[in-house]
Design an enzyme around this catalytic site. Structure first.
Site, short mmCIF file in Angstrom:
data_model
loop_
_atom_site.label_atom_id
_atom_site.label_comp_id
_atom_site.label_asym_id
_atom_site.label_seq_id
_atom_site.Cartn_x
_atom_site.Cartn_y
_atom_site.Cartn_z
N HIS A 265 -0.25 -3.95 9.77
CA HIS A 265 -0.45 -4.12 8.31
C HIS A 265 -1.84 -3.59 7.90
CE1 HIS A 265 0.14 -6.31 4.43
NE2 HIS A 265 -1.17 -6.32 4.45
N GLU A 266 -2.86 -4.04 8.60
CA GLU A 266 -4.22 -3.61 8.24
C GLU A 266 -4.39 -2.11 8.48
OE1 GLU A 266 -6.00 -5.46 6.43
OE2 GLU A 266 -4.73 -7.21 6.76
N HIS A 269 -3.37 -0.25 5.46
CA HIS A 269 -4.44 -0.22 4.46
C HIS A 269 -5.52 0.79 4.88
CE1 HIS A 269 -3.20 -3.52 1.91
NE2 HIS A 269 -3.19 -4.40 2.89
N GLU A 295 -0.81 -2.27 -1.09
CA GLU A 295 0.13 -3.15 -0.39
C GLU A 295 1.41 -2.39 -0.01
OE1 GLU A 295 -1.46 -5.67 0.45
OE2 GLU A 295 0.11 -6.93 1.31
ZN ZN Z 1 -2.37 -6.38 2.66
#
Ligand code: ZN
Length: 498
Positions: A265-266, A269, A295
């Site tokens: 997830h990170e 980003h 997101e």
């Molecule tokens: Zn996030």
């Protein structure tokens, strides 16, 4: 002043702001990851002084004057600078509309409320938090009044702060689609007999987890020459330019997939930030365009890629080799079932891909009713519980599991939550658009995501904030936003998992 001189004055001010931002960022990264506890008091004095300098610079008469003058001549500016000045003028207008004393009162209230909320949550007692929340809601409504424009009224003022161009009409349309088309399907999935997985409670040594995560980061194309990975309580991505984008992760010995998926997830980003055009690093347009677009990238990698069968066809053998004893008997199919297991959960941050957006829908409905004065702060625990029952079929057993679980409202963040769900929905539509250009499954089976990363860089990442987020999204997918892609994606995936 000539236009050239105006631009030069602006750029000089901007250079100083960027440098102060950089110093403050570096300090906050260190605070997040490894500062010795004895250093904090002395540090906070220095941070105070640097922050004050930054505040003075960004709100100085000189800054306001130069931005206003450039704004009046925006037709003469190149497209990127025109966008930057448009955003700067909007920020300044907002600053000027809110009386200084009220701004300070609000900031102080927020600062105090953080620890009050933490105490209330620890003691499982909403009554402790309620008076502060009432005050925050009251001041937020006042803030809305100051900031209202011809186009933006009420709750829409807040929604636009977190996602430029989004309104409650648009979000209503989105969430109504979920309510109508997704909620009945989710109920079906989560009411079936729950699967159990014997291997999930075994011990998975953290150093092995880290090794595997490091392997995955390379596979996914996270550039460690321009970033690094450390640990912190809450995983996050941190940067002020594309040249140095850092992430943190958190590992649990008895929950080995938590660290894997928070890292992916990170990474989503971070990749977005790393792939922004470096030419924007010196401007105020560096970094991702909006909360929802950001997101959409993290969830695209975490869920659509990271929880896909093809991805693990390529990488499960490596995971199995890393945890020889624990995963010896576990097949790829069992592992795939496990990482996509869906059930009703009380806590949003524990929610799976299928149910997550319904947690957000609960918060959206509450915020809207609260701001439009259909419910009171007093009624929130009951409203929360009945909405959780309505959309997820369960009733929180206490305030910790219900109204007190999220930090956002104690920090005055109203209007933020819906961007999480919008990001998930964006990611499904982006996936559909990408499929027109790429054989995604084939890429994943080959074991890399380089072609995928490149597609996202071309269509989304490189623009940074130089265009409005909705404009970037619509041109990437070559269509208007349509929530049905998200519903179809989830139904297709979970239908086969049932
Ligand atoms: Zn996030």
């Amino acid at each position: 002043m000539s236009l050239t001189d105006l631009i030069k004055t602006y750029e000089d001010l901007r250079r100083k702001i960027k440098a102060l931002n950089y110093a403050l960022w570096m300090i906050s990264w260190d605070t997040e990851t490894e500062v010795p506890s004895g250093a904090l008091a002395y540090r906070s004095k220095q941070v105070g002084i640097l922050s004050e300098e930054l505040y003075k610079l960004t709100t100085s008469e000189e800054m306001i004057k130069v931005v206003k003058e450039l704004y009046d001549r925006k037709d003469e500016l190149d497209e990127v600078l025109a966008r930057e000045i448009y955003l700067a003028e909007k920020r300044i207008e907002k600053q000027l509309k809110i009386p200084m004393e009220e701004y300070v009162e609000y900031q102080m209230l927020i600062a105090q409320t953080q620890s009050i909320w933490a105490d209330a949550k620890r003691q499982n007692n909403y009554e402790l938090f309620k008076p502060s929340l009432e005050k925050i809601v009251e001041l937020t409504k006042k803030r809305i009044k100051y900031l209202e424009t011809d186009e933006l009224k009420g709750y829409d003022v807040l929604l636009d702060e977190f996602e430029e161009g989004m309104t409650s009409v648009k979000y209503d349309h989105f969430f109504n689609t979920l309510k109508k088309d997704l909620v009945p399907f989710v109920m079906e999935v989560i009411n079936k007999k729950q699967k159990t997985f014997a291997f999930d409670k075994l011990n998975y040594p953290i150093d092995l987890q880290k090794q595997f995560v490091s392997y995955l980061m390379d596979v996914l194309g996270y550039d460690q020459k321009h970033g690094l990975i450390k640990e912190s309580e809450h995983p996050c991505t941190s940067n002020v330019s594309s040249t140095d984008v850092r992430i943190t992760n958190h590992y649990y010995e008895d929950n080995f997939t938590s660290g894997i998926f928070s890292a992916i997830h990170e990474m989503g980003h971070a990749l977005y930030e790393q792939q922004v055009d470096p030419a924007l690093d010196d401007t105020m347009l560096a970094g991702g365009a909006s909360m929802a677009l950001h997101e959409s990238q993290s969830r695209f990698y975490e869920n659509i890629i990271g929880r896909s069968y093809a991805f693990w066809q390529a990488h499960y053998p490596k995971l199995q080799a890393t945890f020889k004893d624990q995963l010896k008997e576990v097949t790829l199919d069992q592992f795939y079932q496990y990482i996509n297991n869906s059930y009703a959960s009380y806590i949003r941050t524990d929610a799976d891909e299928l149910t997550y957006s319904l947690h957000i829908m609960i918060r959206y409905e509450i915020e809207k009713d609260l701001m439009e004065e259909r419910i009171t702060v007093d009624e929130l625990p009951q409203v929360w519980n009945s909405l959780t029952e309505k959309y997820l079929g369960i009733v929180p057993r206490n305030d910790q599991e219900g109204i007190l679980q999220d930090v956002h409202w104690s920090a005055g963040l109203f209007g933020y939550f819906p961007t999480y769900a919008l990001g998930s929905a964006y990611s499904a539509q982006i996936y559909e658009a990408m499929k027109r250009d790429l054989d995604i499954e084939k890429e994943l089976l080959n074991g890399t995501t380089l072609a995928i990363n490149k597609w996202l860089q071309e269509k989304i990442h490189r623009y940074g904030q130089s265009k409005a987020p909705i404009e970037i999204f619509e041109s990437a997918v070559n269509a208007k936003f349509d929530a049905s892609y998200f519903v179809t994606y989830l139904k297709d995936k979970y239908q086969n998992l049932k």
